[in-house]
Design an enzyme around this catalytic site. Structure first.
Site, PDB file in Angstrom:
ATOM      1  N   ASP A   1      53.118  -3.135  39.930  1.00  0.00           N
ATOM      2  CA  ASP A   1      53.717  -4.455  40.126  1.00  0.00           C
ATOM      3  C   ASP A   1      54.946  -4.656  39.215  1.00  0.00           C
ATOM      4  O   ASP A   1      54.863  -4.447  38.003  1.00  0.00           O
ATOM      5  CB  ASP A   1      52.660  -5.531  39.815  1.00  0.00           C
ATOM      6  CG  ASP A   1      53.090  -6.902  40.278  1.00  0.00           C
ATOM      7  OD1 ASP A   1      54.166  -7.383  39.817  1.00  0.00           O
ATOM      8  OD2 ASP A   1      52.374  -7.519  41.084  1.00  0.00           O
TER       9      ASP A   1
ATOM     10  N   ARG B   1      56.278  -7.085  38.037  1.00  0.00           N
ATOM     11  CA  ARG B   1      56.217  -8.165  37.041  1.00  0.00           C
ATOM     12  C   ARG B   1      55.435  -7.778  35.791  1.00  0.00           C
ATOM     13  O   ARG B   1      55.264  -8.606  34.894  1.00  0.00           O
ATOM     14  CB  ARG B   1      55.577  -9.400  37.685  1.00  0.00           C
ATOM     15  CG  ARG B   1      56.359  -9.918  38.885  1.00  0.00           C
ATOM     16  CD  ARG B   1      55.534 -10.892  39.698  1.00  0.00           C
ATOM     17  NE  ARG B   1      54.370 -10.228  40.297  1.00  0.00           N
ATOM     18  CZ  ARG B   1      53.448 -10.857  41.048  1.00  0.00           C
ATOM     19  NH1 ARG B   1      53.569 -12.154  41.275  1.00  0.00           N
ATOM     20  NH2 ARG B   1      52.434 -10.189  41.558  1.00  0.00           N
TER      21      ARG B   1
ATOM     22  N   CYS C   1      46.951  -9.677  41.302  1.00  0.00           N
ATOM     23  CA  CYS C   1      47.268  -8.307  41.745  1.00  0.00           C
ATOM     24  C   CYS C   1      47.141  -8.198  43.270  1.00  0.00           C
ATOM     25  O   CYS C   1      46.076  -8.467  43.836  1.00  0.00           O
ATOM     26  CB  CYS C   1      46.330  -7.318  41.060  1.00  0.00           C
ATOM     27  SG  CYS C   1      46.700  -5.594  41.463  1.00  0.00           S
TER      28      CYS C   1
ATOM     29  N   CYS D   1      49.503  -1.445  36.533  1.00  0.00           N
ATOM     30  CA  CYS D   1      49.816  -1.613  37.952  1.00  0.00           C
ATOM     31  C   CYS D   1      51.317  -1.408  38.167  1.00  0.00           C
ATOM     32  O   CYS D   1      52.132  -1.693  37.296  1.00  0.00           O
ATOM     33  CB  CYS D   1      49.406  -3.007  38.416  1.00  0.00           C
ATOM     34  SG  CYS D   1      49.648  -3.256  40.196  1.00  0.00           S
TER      35      CYS D   1
ATOM     36  N   HIS E   1      46.085  -6.994  36.024  1.00  0.00           N
ATOM     37  CA  HIS E   1      46.787  -8.287  35.938  1.00  0.00           C
ATOM     38  C   HIS E   1      46.284  -9.231  37.024  1.00  0.00           C
ATOM     39  O   HIS E   1      46.020  -8.802  38.156  1.00  0.00           O
ATOM     40  CB  HIS E   1      48.310  -8.101  36.042  1.00  0.00           C
ATOM     41  CG  HIS E   1      48.778  -7.678  37.402  1.00  0.00           C
ATOM     42  ND1 HIS E   1      49.317  -8.562  38.315  1.00  0.00           N
ATOM     43  CD2 HIS E   1      48.761  -6.475  38.016  1.00  0.00           C
ATOM     44  CE1 HIS E   1      49.621  -7.899  39.420  1.00  0.00           C
ATOM     45  NE2 HIS E   1      49.297  -6.635  39.275  1.00  0.00           N
TER      46      HIS E   1
HETATM   47 CO    CO Z   1      48.900  -5.275  40.792  1.00  0.00          CO
END
Ligand code: CO
Length: 217
Positions: free
Chosen positions: A44, A46, A101, A42, A98
């Site tokens: 993302d 993090r 999400c 992803c 994750h």
């Molecule tokens: Co995500």
């Protein structure tokens, strides 16, 4: 501007400290890229592939998008896949979802996200496919967590349906496909599924490479 300049400064500091720690670090990397892994994760911020697997630059070839989707018409993704499988000859492809999400949460809502609706649609299809299993889970967070897992598993299955992967399997045991999920809360990656060259695919998804091949395989 200040934030951007800070990044450039941090980069200079990092480059300097890498060279101090290991004078040949950059020389080695310039001449060599032989990663054994393709990571599909992803976007993302993090979930950075190298940090959470404690790997170095040069070890993982990375593709990231919202909710780590494997879309068979995504030219960007298909190009990354083809290069990873045919040129780099990666041994493992890892789809990493994750918990927490935002893409998964968005797809579970009825909010109109405009253009993003189109990207998130395949996640709604995963939800619909597993609706019975998901709606038994009354806790909303737990239901979203299960959809994160199911979405990741479905993306690994999508990989096995792509001819680039199947063509490689016709000649070797690689790549092995894995699906796993990362926890933002404790940093641990949990294994979900492995599909390899010996896994039986539903007949409708199998390609026969003895037939005449097209340029795009
Ligand atoms: Co995500």
């Amino acid at each position: 501007m200040e934030e951007y300049n800070k990044l450039l400064k941090q980069n200079k500091d990092w480059a300097q400290s890498q060279t101090e720690k290991d004078p040949d670090f950059f020389k080695r990397l310039v001449n060599l890229q032989t990663p054994h892994f393709l990571w599909i994760g992803c976007s993302d911020s993090r979930v950075p592939a190298n940090e959470i697997t404690n790997t170095q630059p040069g070890e993982i070839f990375v593709h990231r998008n919202i909710a780590n989707l494997v879309i068979s018409t995504d030219l960007n993704f298909l190009s990354v896949l083809k290069y990873a499988v045919e040129i780099l000859k990666v041994k493992h492809i890892i789809v990493t979802g994750h918990y927490g999400c935002g893409g998964i949460a968005a797809s579970m809502s009825n909010i109109n996200f405009g253009l993003l609706n189109k990207w998130l649609r395949p996640i709604k299809d995963v939800y619909f496919k597993y609706q019975k299993e998901l709606e038994i889970i009354t806790n909303e967070q737990k239901r979203a967590e299960r959809l994160v897992e199911l979405n990741t598993i479905e993306q690994v299955r999508n990989l096995a349906k792509i001819s680039t992967v199947q063509k490689s399997w016709a000649n070797s045991e690689f790549p092995v496909l894995h699906g796993c999920v990362y926890s933002l809360e404790n940093g641990v990656i949990k294994h979900l599924i492995t599909i390899d060259s010996k896994t039986e695919l539903p007949a409708i998804y199998r390609f026969d490479f003895k037939q005449e091949e097209t340029e795009d395989n």
